[in-house]
Design an enzyme around this catalytic site. Sequence first.
Site, PDB file in Angstrom:
ATOM      1  CG  MET A  44      -1.928  -1.100   1.269  1.00 13.08           C
ATOM      2  SD  MET A  44      -3.082  -1.023  -0.134  1.00 13.08           S
ATOM      3  CE  MET A  44      -3.857   0.560   0.158  1.00 13.08           C
ATOM      4  NE  ARG A  45       6.924   2.368   2.132  1.00 14.40           N
ATOM      5  CZ  ARG A  45       7.324   1.164   2.511  1.00 14.40           C
ATOM      6  NH1 ARG A  45       7.619   0.259   1.591  1.00 14.40           N
ATOM      7  NH2 ARG A  45       7.427   0.849   3.774  1.00 14.40           N
ATOM      8  CB  ALA A  46       2.322   2.290  -4.746  1.00 17.17           C
TER       9      ALA A  46
END
Length: 692
Positions: free
Chosen positions: A273-275
């Site tokens: 989910m960092r993107a």
Amino acid sequence: MRTFPFSAVVGSDDMALALVLTSISPEVGGVLVRGEKGTAKSTMVRALAAVQPDQQVIEGCRFSCDPVDPDPSCPDGPHTDVVAVSRPARLVELPVGATEDRVIGSLDLQQALGSGRVSYEPGLLAAAHRGILYVDEVNLLHDHLVDLLLDAAAMGRSTVERDGVSVAHAARLVLVGTMNPEEGELRPQLLDRFGLTVEVVAPRDPALRSEVVRRRLAYDADPAALVARFADQEETLRSRLAAAQERLGRVDLSDWALTKIAAVCAGFEVDGMRADIVTARAAVAHAAWHNRTEVTRADIRAAARLALPHRRRRNPFDAPGLDEELLDRLLGDDDLEPEPEPPTPEPPTPDEDDSGTETSDAGAGAPPAEGAPPEEGRDTGGDEADPTDPGDRPDRAGAPAGDPGEPVPLSIATADRPYRARLLTVRGTGEGEAGRRSRALTSVGRTVGATPTAGSRLHFPATVRAAALEQQRRGRRPGDRLQLATGDLRTAVTEGRESNLVLFCVDASGSMAARRRMSAVKTAVLSLLLDAYQRRDKVGLVTFRGAGATLALPPTSSVEVAARRLEEVPSGGRTPLAEGLLCAAETLRWERIRDPRRRPLLVVVTDGRATSGPDALARSRRTATYLSGLGVDAVVVDCESGRMSLGLARGLAEDLQAQYVKLAEVNAEALAGVATAGRDVPTHPGTRRSAA
């Protein structure tokens, strides 16, 4: 000291935008700039500091606390009677050879030894708080230091727990790293931690290139004049940055925008989910930069172009980048029907392969049509050598047969899909550069001893023990403090992992089904390189065929360069074994001069034949004896196949004092297993192992 103006840099729009966005919102997570040498990467980063708004800091605070909102846990606090002073934003450069103590800070030895107080000496992270931390050649920095930097940039704090010190301080900084991919890649785990990434290349437009040269020459001739020429643009940029930073908190990220960001990230199949988080933060910063109070489709597109290229799923040998047509389709227009599916591409013409690129004239890599006769130079899949190939027939004395002037058919083998290679280690304990491969004494790792020297990493127990033996002689009385002297200081000896060099020396002649062997070797080398660039190793390839040897792949950690070079290695012709061994010896000699602490492992892949030049077999044995005297660990992989065995590779192993491994069927998995098994492979009774 004047710096080249940020506004005067030509042809780096994406890099400029990425630096601006992370300056507006440091929570984006910093910028990684990838590009070839000579593309103004360092120049632009250093120029960024000059356009940052001036800062208000608390006078006397070593951690640059904001007078309006001081850090309640600041080690120099609590700040009560605040006196504010103004100063320019800082640019702190982190050298590649920096130690962990210099980055995060350490115990103040002068205070500890002089007054007996435990005092914390801030490091570069503290100096860069509310400024820019610049790491040139970040891909060459030790992995554990990169982890520290990225954690601080993501969390906005640095925590130190070591040497009797427990300190936490704010570290809200703009992290910028630059690198040349030809010198090695970052591990995927570290690459993902950078918020934005951008590829920079030199402009190809002659007008732009001439303007770059014109401005650089003008700056070198009269820096003050060029700075004055762009002063108005620099001030406008500085004011716009300050306004965007102030506006950032008022930008609205609507549910529609969040859903669109999630759709884009899912469409590119990014991991985790960092993107999504980074894209959202970058889109908000982009909206603030353009004086908007709501995130639009244009903001999401600009953010995705910078936040997703290094996070999308791709083969490590694929060129980085983003499919902008797919990005436009994913963004779409909510008021219109979805765009139709793209037409199915037409099959490639006979002059193109599956990737649309031209193939060699011989059609390398494509199987012959059913019933068609095999082409010249093509491996027919048999295990035995072709008795009609002049390059395959040594005479009784080992001299080549056939007309040396006749043309030699060549073919280019293609590598199969790379796989995960097993761990390669070299026996013993080395002293090479820190990596993730073999045991070594390095600057980081677990403490295994101490030396009587004053270094950056003090070994407290050993220091106290050394001082205790001298207390009676120094006249210490009961109740007095421990009396320390400079000679008592002990430096910790730490054991970690080092990086190594694996050099393949491969027979690329026409004998022994060379095409299949070259395909297996290429796959093995690429697989080992894929593992090597994650572990800071180097891999090289020497090939020999015809009348000489070639350093097909200079020792490197770059996956992309390796893939390009290996794809072009041809096979066919006679077998100049002596020349191949000499080329390997020369390569190792130069690498030992460049990096004397990196330990090599030589893997010779051959059937032992020598069919090029007069007295070829005797020359190859003399060369092997010479190479054994260099003290290099070696493995001979016997590729001889067929019903009759000459045993030449076994004799070569004895001359090299190397391990001997018989592989009737050479394939990528078996070849990689030989290299990664290292010392675990049984040694032939007639050979002995050279010193590591």
